[in-house]
Write an enzyme that holds these catalytic residues in place. Structure first.
Site, PDB file in Angstrom:
ATOM      1  N   THR A  58     -94.372 -77.794   3.774  1.00 65.93           N
ATOM      2  CA  THR A  58     -95.378 -78.176   3.009  1.00 65.93           C
ATOM      3  C   THR A  58     -96.995 -78.027   2.765  1.00 65.93           C
ATOM      4  O   THR A  58     -97.996 -77.288   2.084  1.00 65.93           O
ATOM      5  CB  THR A  58     -95.180 -79.353   2.524  1.00 65.93           C
ATOM      6  OG1 THR A  58     -95.613 -79.945   3.270  1.00 65.93           O
ATOM      7  CG2 THR A  58     -94.120 -79.480   1.612  1.00 65.93           C
ATOM      8  N   LYS A  59     -97.169 -77.116   4.395  1.00 61.25           N
ATOM      9  CA  LYS A  59     -98.818 -77.926   5.187  1.00 61.25           C
ATOM     10  C   LYS A  59     -99.850 -76.498   4.471  1.00 61.25           C
ATOM     11  O   LYS A  59     -98.639 -74.719   3.698  1.00 61.25           O
ATOM     12  CB  LYS A  59     -98.856 -77.831   6.663  1.00 61.25           C
ATOM     13  CG  LYS A  59     -98.393 -79.304   6.933  1.00 61.25           C
ATOM     14  CD  LYS A  59     -98.955 -80.374   6.040  1.00 61.25           C
ATOM     15  CE  LYS A  59     -99.099 -81.817   6.457  1.00 61.25           C
ATOM     16  NZ  LYS A  59     -97.633 -82.396   7.087  1.00 61.25           N
ATOM     17  N   ASN A  60    -100.437 -75.982   5.015  1.00 62.63           N
ATOM     18  CA  ASN A  60    -100.966 -74.946   4.136  1.00 62.63           C
ATOM     19  C   ASN A  60    -100.818 -73.330   4.932  1.00 62.63           C
ATOM     20  O   ASN A  60    -100.968 -72.890   4.435  1.00 62.63           O
ATOM     21  CB  ASN A  60    -102.717 -75.445   4.896  1.00 62.63           C
ATOM     22  CG  ASN A  60    -103.311 -75.801   3.942  1.00 62.63           C
ATOM     23  OD1 ASN A  60    -102.971 -76.885   3.181  1.00 62.63           O
ATOM     24  ND2 ASN A  60    -104.825 -76.055   4.749  1.00 62.63           N
TER      25      ASN A  60
END
Length: 374
Positions: free
Chosen positions: A179-181
């Site tokens: 879910t991170k960048n």
């Protein structure tokens, strides 16, 4: 169910991983080195050490800074538990300082009130992707002989006064969870300004192995020799994961652009809605928005959370104050010690935020939320 966060995987990402699977290296090989070099370039040119998760990165960073029994680590309660627990695991006393009322970022004034000569690290968190105030935090750390740590799990790709995340604190930790960048599947990294700290971080994540003959204490072995001076763990990332990470890095600017567009769309639609409060942003920060943390006023957060989930929209809450977790509460930490953080938690609701979210998806979220609130 529309998720609140999701990875974006392209055909190029898949091919990059497939190429590694067809090659000679699966674990720590040349692609790990290439990925670490690319992370270094992104974060100000400092040494980067990749690892298996953002939690591993925090453990490595605290170990690399020499955190241990008798030390204090000052941090925020508005974060995932690992920011604090990884210091506690090493024997440090965790001291929580309150957050700014509007940004939920570590408040330098609150930090200044709790630091002592035992403070080893001041660990800020770039909550939601918005960098904390490192120009205010660093002098406090310098005054008491401490180091600053930027838990940048949310903010890789962002800037603060024109400087990239990774160049703001003495040590920075990153997360590459889906879910991170950007993602490596599971993964993380530590960025260290001090080369000596970077080397300690590297050795800690490599089982403590020392391979420099000039440092050997056993000097009569052959060229195969390696030795351990301090205990470490196997937190090494793989070439498979780093191939995905390198491919994702090529898309990071586009990811950030889309996250900024989604944030602007939410802001425009929700800023005037009674019962809601949109996220704050400092003029000198260009965030890499990882979350969109809207605040639901009037003690209605749970009602709205359940209504959104029932409508098929995967909202989330980030985060319960760390010291509310039983592992800290049972150690004597009391509720009420950080009132701004606790009030923020009572109101916070993370709306869906990921690059592949369409404008129609965003509008669906907005329509559903506004109907429920009104």
């Amino acid at each position: 169910m529309l998720p609140y966060g999701r990875q974006s995987i392209s055909a190029e990402d898949i091919e990059a991983v497939s190429a590694i699977l067809r090659g000679d290296w699966l674990t720590t090989g040349p692609t790990v080195t290439a990925f670490e070099n690319a992370i270094s370039e992104l974060t100000g040119g400092h040494r980067a050490v990749s690892c298996t998760s953002g939690t591993a990165a925090l453990h490595m960073a605290y170990a690399g800074l020499g955190v241990g029994a008798g030390d204090e680590v000052v941090t925020t309660p508005m974060t995932f538990v690992a920011t604090a627990s990884c210091a506690a695991i090493l024997g440090a006393k965790v001291v929580f300082a309150d957050v700014e009322e509007d940004t939920a970022l570590l408040d330098p004034a609150a930090v200044d009130a709790v630091v002592t000569d035992r403070t080893k690290v001041i660990a800020a968190v770039d909550y939601a992707g918005h960098a904390a105030d490192y120009d205010a935090l660093q002098p406090i750390a310098d005054r008491v002989g401490a180091k600053t740590l930027d838990d940048a799990a949310h903010s890789v790709g962002g800037t603060y006064k024109g400087r990239p995340v990774g160049d703001l604190a003495d040590v920075t930790t990153l997360s590459f969870f889906p879910t991170k960048n950007l993602t490596t599947g599971e993964g993380g990294a530590v960025v260290a300004k001090d080369p000596a700290v970077g080397q300690r971080v590297h050795e800690f994540h490599f089982i403590g192995l020392v391979r420099d003959p000039d440092r050997f204490e056993i000097t009569d072995e052959g060229p195969w020799h390696q030795e351990v001076h301090e205990f470490g763990l196997n937190y090494r990332l793989t070439d498979v994961a780093c191939a995905l990470g390198l491919s994702q890095l090529k898309r990071l600017a586009d990811f950030k652009k889309r996250r900024t567009e989604i944030t602007a769309r939410y802001n425009e639609a929700l800023a005037g809605v009674d019962g809601l409060r949109t996220p704050a942003q400092r003029d000198h920060v260009d965030p890499a928005w990882h979350l969109y943390p809207v605040r639901v006023l009037g003690d209605r957060r749970r009602e709205i959370f359940e209504g959104m989930r029932a409508a098929g929209i995967g909202v989330q809450v980030n985060y319960i104050p760390v010291y509310w977790h039983p592992v800290f509460a049972n150690a004597g930490y009391q509720r009420g010690m950080c009132p701004n953080a606790e009030q923020y938690y009572r109101e916070e609701l993370s709306l869906p935020m990921f690059p592949d979210l369409t404008d129609s998806d965003v509008d669906r979220v907005i329509e559903t939320l506004t109907k429920l609130v009104s």
